[in-house]
Write an enzyme that holds these catalytic residues in place. Structure first.
Site, PDB file in Angstrom:
ATOM      1  N   TYR A  78     -59.907  54.079  32.523  1.00 44.32           N
ATOM      2  CA  TYR A  78     -61.399  54.254  32.036  1.00 44.32           C
ATOM      3  C   TYR A  78     -61.811  55.698  32.717  1.00 44.32           C
ATOM      4  O   TYR A  78     -62.943  55.806  33.435  1.00 44.32           O
ATOM      5  CB  TYR A  78     -62.424  53.291  32.342  1.00 44.32           C
ATOM      6  CG  TYR A  78     -63.321  53.184  31.138  1.00 44.32           C
ATOM      7  CD1 TYR A  78     -63.018  52.604  29.865  1.00 44.32           C
ATOM      8  CD2 TYR A  78     -64.558  53.755  31.479  1.00 44.32           C
ATOM      9  CE1 TYR A  78     -64.018  52.584  28.804  1.00 44.32           C
ATOM     10  CE2 TYR A  78     -65.410  53.581  30.537  1.00 44.32           C
ATOM     11  CZ  TYR A  78     -65.201  53.060  29.189  1.00 44.32           C
ATOM     12  OH  TYR A  78     -65.909  53.067  28.045  1.00 44.32           O
TER      13      TYR A  78
ATOM     14  N   GLU B  16     -64.830  62.641  33.998  1.00 52.33           N
ATOM     15  CA  GLU B  16     -64.615  64.049  34.182  1.00 52.33           C
ATOM     16  C   GLU B  16     -64.139  64.227  35.688  1.00 52.33           C
ATOM     17  O   GLU B  16     -63.552  65.029  36.259  1.00 52.33           O
ATOM     18  CB  GLU B  16     -65.828  64.817  34.103  1.00 52.33           C
ATOM     19  CG  GLU B  16     -65.892  66.221  34.412  1.00 52.33           C
ATOM     20  CD  GLU B  16     -64.704  67.231  33.760  1.00 52.33           C
ATOM     21  OE1 GLU B  16     -64.240  66.604  32.536  1.00 52.33           O
ATOM     22  OE2 GLU B  16     -64.148  68.001  34.041  1.00 52.33           O
TER      23      GLU B  16
ATOM     24  N   HIS C 219     -62.327  61.981  37.261  1.00 51.79           N
ATOM     25  CA  HIS C 219     -60.688  61.778  37.487  1.00 51.79           C
ATOM     26  C   HIS C 219     -60.128  63.084  36.866  1.00 51.79           C
ATOM     27  O   HIS C 219     -58.878  63.439  37.398  1.00 51.79           O
ATOM     28  CB  HIS C 219     -60.496  60.656  36.462  1.00 51.79           C
ATOM     29  CG  HIS C 219     -60.795  59.244  37.043  1.00 51.79           C
ATOM     30  ND1 HIS C 219     -61.506  58.587  36.172  1.00 51.79           N
ATOM     31  CD2 HIS C 219     -60.700  58.477  38.028  1.00 51.79           C
ATOM     32  CE1 HIS C 219     -62.035  57.359  36.836  1.00 51.79           C
ATOM     33  NE2 HIS C 219     -61.412  57.374  37.834  1.00 51.79           N
TER      34      HIS C 219
END
Ligand code: PAF
Length: 293
Positions: A32, A35, A37
């Site tokens: 899920y 930005e 990550h």
């Protein structure tokens, strides 16, 4: 971009990349992606030639009353985002692949999990170090990137690598925020519009703490009480904890000095949001450390 589901095909693909002289970068995630990550992927790309992202909602780090079942998942979306950011391989195993049997070997974490999320989520960090160790053994990365939004996790993983001699370099990344200051999190999706509007109080309260410290306040209790007061102005907020600990061993401090972590966890309805700042205080000098070395 390759997608693997099993440990053996993952090892094979990574061995091929390594045989071509590539350095392996690793970004472990529970999917899920947002930005925050994606910026971890950018950093991994800067430091390596073949970037592996794992997407695995790890059941062993969730307590029995926590949100494992409802944790947001959207593999198709994650796949597109990873590809657009130049990921080389996604490792997305099933639970049965990672845990064919319940692990009988577990970790004991001293000191570092006594406070903050460790105290509120018993067993959480044992589950995190278990899965991260397994992932490190599968991927065998040269570098791995973790966000400082989960500062306690980052510090525990750095210590895991040090104590167990994993040959991976941990790189930390600063917290990525929405334009109004809310730290990005997969769990932000749980917020109602009203809760989302009020949630900016978390970052504001950390900024208020920083301003007080810059103006000379060194009493941890006073800072915590100021943060509490500000958060209490948000009717939907329910404080789980606000703590100030030293960065070295995550034990509470009374007087602020050296490297300290101001961390909080606050519920807005079902969403348990965490945020923090790390400061280095030396005499009257105060400096923020956005990404711990
Ligand atoms: O930070 C996370 O998303 C998880 O704790 C991690 C490191 C992927 C382990 O499951």
């Amino acid at each position: 971009m390759l997608i693997t589901r099993t440990i053996s095909e993952t090892r094979q693909a990574i061995a091929q990349a390594r045989a071509q002289g590539k350095r392996i970068g690793f970004v472990p995630t529970m999917g899920y992606l947002h930005e925050g990550h994606l910026q971890l992927i950018d950093i991994a790309k800067e430091h390596s030639d073949f970037v592996v992202v794992s997407i695995f909602v790890n059941p062993t780090q969730f307590g029995p009353t926590e949100d494992y079942a409802s944790y947001p998942r959207d593999f198709e979306r994650d796949k597109k985002l990873c590809e657009a950011r130049g990921t080389d391989l996604i490792f997305a195993p099933e639970v049965s692949e990672m845990y064919p049997e319940r692990s009988l070997i577990t970790f004991q974490i001293e000191k570092l999990a006594d406070h903050l999320c460790g105290a509120r989520r018993p067993g959480h960090f044992n589950g995190v170090v278990l899965v991260v160790s397994k992932l490190f053994n599968i991927v065998q990365p040269d570098i791995a990137v973790f966000g400082q939004k989960d500062a306690q996790q980052l510090i525990i993983i750095k210590r895991l690598v040090q104590d167990l001699n994993f040959s991976v370099k941990i790189i930390s990344a600063s917290t990525v925020r929405e334009s109004d200051g809310l730290a990005m999190s997969s769990r932000n999706v749980y917020l109602s519009p009203e809760q989302r509007a009020q949630s900016t109080v978390l970052y504001q309260s950390l900024q208020r703490a920083r301003a007080l410290i810059e103006s000379g306040e060194r009493d941890a209790e006073k800072i915590i009480s100021e943060i509490q007061k500000l958060i209490a102005t948000a009717s939907e907020a329910k404080i789980d904890y606000i703590e100030i600990v030293n960065v070295r061993d995550l034990q509470p401090v009374e007087r602020l000095d050296g490297q300290i972590l101001i961390a909080l966890a606050v519920y807005f309805g079902k969403a348990r949001l965490i945020d923090n700042i790390v400061l280095e205080i030396s005499g009257d000098r105060v400096r923020e450390i956005p990404a711990l070395p």
